[in-house]
Design an enzyme around this catalytic site. Structure first.
Site, short mmCIF file in Angstrom:
data_model
loop_
_atom_site.label_atom_id
_atom_site.label_comp_id
_atom_site.label_asym_id
_atom_site.label_seq_id
_atom_site.Cartn_x
_atom_site.Cartn_y
_atom_site.Cartn_z
N SER A 132 -7.48 5.89 -0.96
CA SER A 132 -6.04 5.84 -0.74
C SER A 132 -5.27 6.20 -1.98
O SER A 132 -4.20 6.82 -1.92
CB SER A 132 -5.61 4.43 -0.31
OG SER A 132 -5.77 4.22 1.05
N HIS A 154 0.82 -1.21 0.00
CA HIS A 154 0.00 0.00 0.00
C HIS A 154 0.86 1.26 0.00
O HIS A 154 0.63 2.19 -0.79
CB HIS A 154 -0.92 -0.05 1.22
CG HIS A 154 -2.04 0.94 1.20
ND1 HIS A 154 -1.93 2.20 1.75
CD2 HIS A 154 -3.30 0.85 0.71
CE1 HIS A 154 -3.09 2.84 1.60
NE2 HIS A 154 -3.93 2.04 0.97
#
Length: 436
Positions: free
Chosen positions: A384, A228
């Site tokens: 995100s 991520h």
């Protein structure tokens, strides 16, 4: 500073909760055993009144052992190393994280109101936070994380990224094209960009030779075993011209990168790790601070204080609104933090994107960027992925003038946003745009 009486939330006879040095995995397991179905860690966050003196001195006067971030190099406070401290103090943002035992020792509680001569502004529960990717809701992510820990699985190392070049347009990803990045003459040179996430693959070939400063706040090496963080850093600060046939996916390709690992390799963290990372980024003068993380929790005074401290110091904190198709989560719901919503390739709001308190929107669906080796590249979706588009463009705008810092940078980015035919609660002022 007057002591508070013990309220019903923290009992002097209760068994003390988690220590400050407890790992995120230990906190998750303890929360699972507690079985109350909440996102609370069992620790507390104390925000101090502005101008109320040293938080360390105030807590020490209550008999607490403290660990001050200023005692660590560059305020890179490693929570796992605070030993038997009752509280960790984050002086740049006027916040402390206190253990349950510390609350009992000091006679503090959430329920009791601060005395008129108290330096304390608020006392809040500490919450878990998660990487905001895809469309999973926060509670499901919480349960999945605890199940993975209990089973001892290395799910992150098993995760495979799928290459997808359908978004390639004019040598750049669809997100960069939508934000008018290829036309910009700016590179982010001279601007410090902090990405607070799961860390970074420090050996990724696309970042060889780049100035990178790192710090971990979760008791694990900065090296990203999740993916991520590497993906978000790639969008915000990746190269202008990747090798071979790889499209351009990075925006501020000459910015100085500050990697703050505030989420574990399982994609989990807590208010303490995030606030410590924010404190570190502000102390190091990062003009742009990108946070693709959060939880579906209420507005928290500590995040609001951190956002205001950042603006006062010429820093801008940008955070993902969340992917629960619900109200904007924390920390993006704080008024001093810029909230980012996600858009699909048709420039309509993504169906997973939160709404409500919203400043700006950016590409968040099927975003191509860097991921850890050996895969190296992959696509992800979520607010995100939208957030680093805004952070990268913020670095380009910051390069245009030294006066564009903090609130001035916030204002300029909203002024430059491309209006979209959707409610402000979904897209804010519109699609983020890079400077010419």
């Amino acid at each position: 500073m007057a002591k508070k009486t013990v309220g019903s939330g923290v009992s002097a006879q209760a068994t003390p909760g988690p220590n400050l040095s407890s790992s995120i995995d230990e906190l998750l397991l303890a929360a699972t055993a507690r079985g109350d179905g909440t996102l609370r860690t069992g620790r507390y966050v104390v925000t101090f009144k502005e101008g109320a003196g040293s938080p360390t001195d105030n807590l020490t006067s209550l008999g607490l052992r403290t660990a001050d971030a200023r005692d660590f190099a560059d305020q890179s406070l490693e929570i796992a190393d605070v030993g038997d401290a009752h509280a960790i103090v984050l002086p740049e943002i006027g916040v402390a994280v206190v253990s349950d035992l510390g609350m009992q020792t000091a006679g503090l509680s959430i329920e009791a109101e601060a005395a008129s001569d108290s330096a304390i502004q608020t006392i809040e529960d500490e919450y878990f936070v998660f990487a905001q990717q895809e469309t999973s809701d926060y509670l499901r992510g919480f349960l999945k994380a605890t199940e993975a820990i209990i089973a001892g699985l290395e799910l992150d190392q098993m995760r495979k990224e799928e290459l997808d070049f359908e978004a390639e347009v004019a040598g750049a990803t669809w997100g960069l094209v939508a934000c008018r990045v290829p036309q910009s003459s700016r590179s982010g040179a001279g601007v410090k960009v902090a990405v607070l996430d799961t860390g970074m693959d420090l050996g990724h070939p696309d970042f060889a030779g780049r100035p990178i400063v790192t710090s971990s706040f979760v008791g694990q090496p900065v090296q990203d075993l999740h993916s991520h963080g590497t993906h978000c850093i790639g969008t915000a600060c990746g190269p202008k011209a990747p090798a071979g046939s790889i499209p351009r996916y990075g925006i501020a390709h000459s910015a100085s990168i500050f990697v703050g690992k505030v989420l574990s390799n399982s994609g989990n963290g807590s208010s303490a790790s995030v606030l410590a990372g924010m404190n570190w980024a502000i102390a190091n003068g990062c003009a742009v601070i990108s946070m693709s993380l959060g939880s579906q929790s209420p507005v928290q005074a500590a995040y609001t204080a951190a956002g205001q401290a950042a603006l006062n110091r010429g820093c801008l904190i940008i955070a993902a609104a969340g992917n629960a198709s619900s109200n904007t989560g924390a920390p993006a719901n704080s008024p001093t933090i810029m909230s980012v919503g996600s858009l699909d390739q048709t420039l309509v709001p993504s169906n997973f994107s939160n709404f409500g308190k919203m400043e700006i929107a950016a590409p968040g669906r099927d975003v191509f960027s860097s991921v850890p080796r050996p895969t190296r590249y992959g696509t992800k979706s979520g607010t995100s992925m939208a957030t680093p588009h805004v952070a990268g463009c913020a670095a380009l705008w910051a390069q245009t003038s030294p006066s564009l810092r903090g609130q001035a940078l916030w204002n300029r980015m909203l002024q430059a946003a491309r209006p979209l035919p959707f409610p402000q609660a979904k897209v804010g002022r519109g699609l983020v745009q890079a400077p010419a």
